[in-house]
Design a protein around this motif. Structure first.
Motif, PDB file in Angstrom:
ATOM      1  N   CYS A  60      14.675 -30.853 -43.868  1.00  0.00           N
ATOM      2  CA  CYS A  60      14.131 -32.202 -43.780  1.00  0.00           C
ATOM      3  C   CYS A  60      13.478 -32.495 -45.121  1.00  0.00           C
ATOM      4  O   CYS A  60      12.619 -31.737 -45.586  1.00  0.00           O
ATOM      5  N   LYS A  61      13.872 -33.571 -45.753  1.00  0.00           N
ATOM      6  CA  LYS A  61      13.379 -33.889 -47.086  1.00  0.00           C
ATOM      7  C   LYS A  61      11.973 -34.480 -47.066  1.00  0.00           C
ATOM      8  O   LYS A  61      11.369 -34.695 -48.118  1.00  0.00           O
ATOM      9  N   GLU A  73      19.882 -35.717 -38.252  1.00  0.00           N
ATOM     10  CA  GLU A  73      20.926 -36.714 -38.468  1.00  0.00           C
ATOM     11  C   GLU A  73      20.336 -38.107 -38.731  1.00  0.00           C
ATOM     12  O   GLU A  73      21.019 -39.113 -38.622  1.00  0.00           O
ATOM     13  N   PHE A  74      19.066 -38.139 -39.106  1.00  0.00           N
ATOM     14  CA  PHE A  74      18.370 -39.397 -39.336  1.00  0.00           C
ATOM     15  C   PHE A  74      18.151 -39.609 -40.834  1.00  0.00           C
ATOM     16  O   PHE A  74      18.099 -38.659 -41.605  1.00  0.00           O
ATOM     17  N   ARG A  75      18.019 -40.859 -41.236  1.00  0.00           N
ATOM     18  CA  ARG A  75      17.835 -41.207 -42.637  1.00  0.00           C
ATOM     19  C   ARG A  75      16.621 -42.126 -42.774  1.00  0.00           C
ATOM     20  O   ARG A  75      16.434 -43.051 -41.980  1.00  0.00           O
ATOM     21  N   ALA A  76      15.812 -41.830 -43.786  1.00  0.00           N
ATOM     22  CA  ALA A  76      14.639 -42.664 -44.048  1.00  0.00           C
ATOM     23  C   ALA A  76      14.393 -42.727 -45.550  1.00  0.00           C
ATOM     24  O   ALA A  76      14.739 -41.791 -46.289  1.00  0.00           O
ATOM     25  N   ARG A  77      13.795 -43.817 -46.009  1.00  0.00           N
ATOM     26  CA  ARG A  77      13.493 -43.972 -47.429  1.00  0.00           C
ATOM     27  C   ARG A  77      12.200 -43.232 -47.769  1.00  0.00           C
ATOM     28  O   ARG A  77      11.203 -43.353 -47.058  1.00  0.00           O
ATOM     29  N   LEU A  78      12.238 -42.454 -48.861  1.00  0.00           N
ATOM     30  CA  LEU A  78      11.095 -41.648 -49.260  1.00  0.00           C
ATOM     31  C   LEU A  78      10.566 -42.134 -50.605  1.00  0.00           C
ATOM     32  O   LEU A  78      11.321 -42.230 -51.586  1.00  0.00           O
ATOM     33  N   THR A  85      17.267 -43.260 -49.677  1.00  0.00           N
ATOM     34  CA  THR A  85      17.441 -42.754 -48.320  1.00  0.00           C
ATOM     35  C   THR A  85      17.721 -41.246 -48.356  1.00  0.00           C
ATOM     36  O   THR A  85      18.552 -40.783 -49.138  1.00  0.00           O
ATOM     37  N   ASN A  86      17.019 -40.500 -47.507  1.00  0.00           N
ATOM     38  CA  ASN A  86      17.183 -39.052 -47.445  1.00  0.00           C
ATOM     39  C   ASN A  86      17.306 -38.582 -46.003  1.00  0.00           C
ATOM     40  O   ASN A  86      16.902 -39.265 -45.059  1.00  0.00           O
ATOM     41  N   ARG A  87      17.867 -37.388 -45.857  1.00  0.00           N
ATOM     42  CA  ARG A  87      17.962 -36.748 -44.540  1.00  0.00           C
ATOM     43  C   ARG A  87      16.563 -36.322 -44.083  1.00  0.00           C
ATOM     44  O   ARG A  87      15.840 -35.638 -44.803  1.00  0.00           O
ATOM     45  N   CYS A  89      14.089 -35.144 -40.355  1.00  0.00           N
ATOM     46  CA  CYS A  89      14.141 -34.690 -38.970  1.00  0.00           C
ATOM     47  C   CYS A  89      13.693 -35.806 -38.033  1.00  0.00           C
ATOM     48  O   CYS A  89      13.177 -36.843 -38.463  1.00  0.00           O
ATOM     49  N   VAL A  90      13.840 -35.574 -36.738  1.00  0.00           N
ATOM     50  CA  VAL A  90      13.554 -36.598 -35.742  1.00  0.00           C
ATOM     51  C   VAL A  90      12.089 -37.001 -35.762  1.00  0.00           C
ATOM     52  O   VAL A  90      11.750 -38.186 -35.640  1.00  0.00           O
ATOM     53  N   ASP A  91      11.175 -36.041 -35.931  1.00  0.00           N
ATOM     54  CA  ASP A  91       9.752 -36.372 -35.922  1.00  0.00           C
ATOM     55  C   ASP A  91       9.359 -37.193 -37.142  1.00  0.00           C
ATOM     56  O   ASP A  91       8.583 -38.155 -37.038  1.00  0.00           O
ATOM     57  N   CYS A  92       9.869 -36.812 -38.309  1.00  0.00           N
ATOM     58  CA  CYS A  92       9.544 -37.557 -39.521  1.00  0.00           C
ATOM     59  C   CYS A  92      10.148 -38.957 -39.489  1.00  0.00           C
ATOM     60  O   CYS A  92       9.563 -39.906 -40.020  1.00  0.00           O
ATOM     61  N   TYR A  93      11.308 -39.089 -38.879  1.00  0.00           N
ATOM     62  CA  TYR A  93      11.939 -40.406 -38.758  1.00  0.00           C
ATOM     63  C   TYR A  93      11.025 -41.353 -37.986  1.00  0.00           C
ATOM     64  O   TYR A  93      10.793 -42.492 -38.392  1.00  0.00           O
ATOM     65  N   PHE A  94      10.487 -40.849 -36.885  1.00  0.00           N
ATOM     66  CA  PHE A  94       9.599 -41.694 -36.077  1.00  0.00           C
ATOM     67  C   PHE A  94       8.343 -42.059 -36.862  1.00  0.00           C
ATOM     68  O   PHE A  94       7.890 -43.198 -36.849  1.00  0.00           O
ATOM     69  N   THR A  95       7.779 -41.076 -37.580  1.00  0.00           N
ATOM     70  CA  THR A  95       6.554 -41.322 -38.346  1.00  0.00           C
ATOM     71  C   THR A  95       6.790 -42.311 -39.478  1.00  0.00           C
ATOM     72  O   THR A  95       5.978 -43.209 -39.719  1.00  0.00           O
ATOM     73  N   LEU A  96       7.908 -42.165 -40.179  1.00  0.00           N
ATOM     74  CA  LEU A  96       8.179 -42.999 -41.351  1.00  0.00           C
ATOM     75  C   LEU A  96       8.678 -44.391 -40.992  1.00  0.00           C
ATOM     76  O   LEU A  96       8.303 -45.381 -41.614  1.00  0.00           O
ATOM     77  N   VAL A  97       9.544 -44.452 -39.981  1.00  0.00           N
ATOM     78  CA  VAL A  97      10.179 -45.728 -39.635  1.00  0.00           C
ATOM     79  C   VAL A  97       9.411 -46.464 -38.543  1.00  0.00           C
ATOM     80  O   VAL A  97       9.413 -47.687 -38.475  1.00  0.00           O
TER      81      VAL A  97
END
Length: 258
Positions: A60-61, A73-78, A85-87, A89-97
C-alpha cells in the motif's frame, strides 16, 4: 462522516499502524517506510497466506502495509507523489477518499471478529518475555524442520505464539504452556540439529532448535517456568534477529510486484 473518519483513524493508529508509517493525519502527505516483504507471510488485511501465483504481495503506497491484490485494488491520489493516483489498501482508501468501498471489496478481516490468533507479531514482540526465530518440528506430524518466529507476550506469559514471519498479523498457532515439561532431546529422538530442546505434554511433543547455546538456555528456562504456571521473574530483553534470519523466509518474495 468527518467524526467517524477521525474515530476510525485513531483506532487504526493504535492497532494496526506499522513502525515508521504515517499517522492518519499525515496519510498520503508523506511516503511511508514499506515493511519488508520477506517479513510477512500473510496479507496484513485479509490474513490469507501469500503465494507466488494467485496471492502475490503488494505494498500500500499510503501506509506501507504488505497486502494482497484484492485488498489493494483501490486507487487514491497521494500528495507526496504530486497528487498522482497510487495503489492503496481498503482502509487507506476509506480514510483518503471518505467513501466506503463496496461490500465485495472489503477484506474479510474487517467483517468478522478478531480471533485469539490475531495478535500482530511486531506489536507482541515489542512487549514480550522473549521472542526469536527458532526451527521447530512436531513429533509424529510427518513434517521436517521449519523456521518460524516465536513470541511469548508479557500480557500472556503462559502462551507461546508461532508466526510465519515477524510482521505477520495473525499467528499460525498458539500453544498454552501450562503442563508442558521441557528437556533436552534423547538419543532416540534422532535430531540432527544443534542447540535442540523439546517440550512434552501427554501425546504432544514439540522439538525446537535455537541459533546458539545462550538462546537455547533462555528459551528452556522461560518455557520451564511457564510449564509450571510461573510467570517470569524478570523482564527478558527481546531477541533481535529479524535482519539475519528473515532472509530465508523471504526467498519466495523475490521478483514479485510491490
Amino acid at each position: 462522516m468527518e467524526s467517524f473518519r477521525h474515530l476510525t483513524c485513531s483506532l487504526r493508529d493504535e492497532e494496526s499502524t506499522p513502525p515508521h508509517s504515517p499517522s492518519c493525519v499525515e496519510l498520503g502527505k508523506r511516503a511511508p517506510t514499506p515493511i519488508r516483504e520477506k517479513e510477512v507471510t500473510l496479507c496484513m488485511k485479509c490474513q490469507e497466506p501469500f503465494n507466488s501465483i494467485t496471492k502475490r504481495r503488494h505494498h500500500c503506497k499510503a501506509c506501507g502495509h504488505v497486502v494482497c491484490g484484492k485488498c489493494s485494488e483501490f486507487r487514491a491520489r497521494l500528495s507526496y507523489d504530486n497528487n498522482r493516483t497510487n495503489r492503496v489498501c481498503v482502509d487507506c482508501y476509506f480514510t483518503l477518499v471518505g467513501v466506503s468501498p463496496s461490500p465485495g471489496g472489503l477484506s474479510s478481516s474487517t467483517q468478522r471478529r478478531r480471533s485469539i490468533l490475531e495478535k500482530q507479531a511486531s506489536l507482541a514482540a515489542e512487549n514480550s518475555v522473549i521472542c526469536s526465530f527458532l526451527h521447530h518440528m512436531e513429533k509424529g506430524a510427518g513434517r521436517g524442520w521449519q523456521k518460524a518466529w516465536f513470541v511469548i507476550p508479557e500480557n500472556e506469559p503462559l502462551v507461546l505464539y508461532i508466526y510465519g514471519a515477524p510482521q505477520d498479523v495473525k499467528a499460525q498457532r498458539s500453544v498454552p504452556l501450562i503442563g508442558f515439561e521441557v528437556s533436552q532431546p534423547e538419543a532416540c529422538d534422532r535430531l540432527e540439529r544443534r542447540h535442540a530442546f523439546k517440550i512434552s505434554q501427554s501425546h504432544l511433543t514439540l522439538y525446537f532448535s535455537a541459533e546458539g547455546e545462550e538462546l537455547q538456555h533462555r528459551w528452556m528456562d522461560i518455557l520451564s517456568r511457564a510449564g509450571r504456571g510461573e510467570e517470569p521473574l524478570i523482564h527478558q530483553p527481546i531477541v533481535e534477529s529479524v535482519e539475519e534470519e528473515g532472509e530465508e523466509l523471504g526467498a519466495e518474495a523475490e521478483g514479485e510486484n510491490t
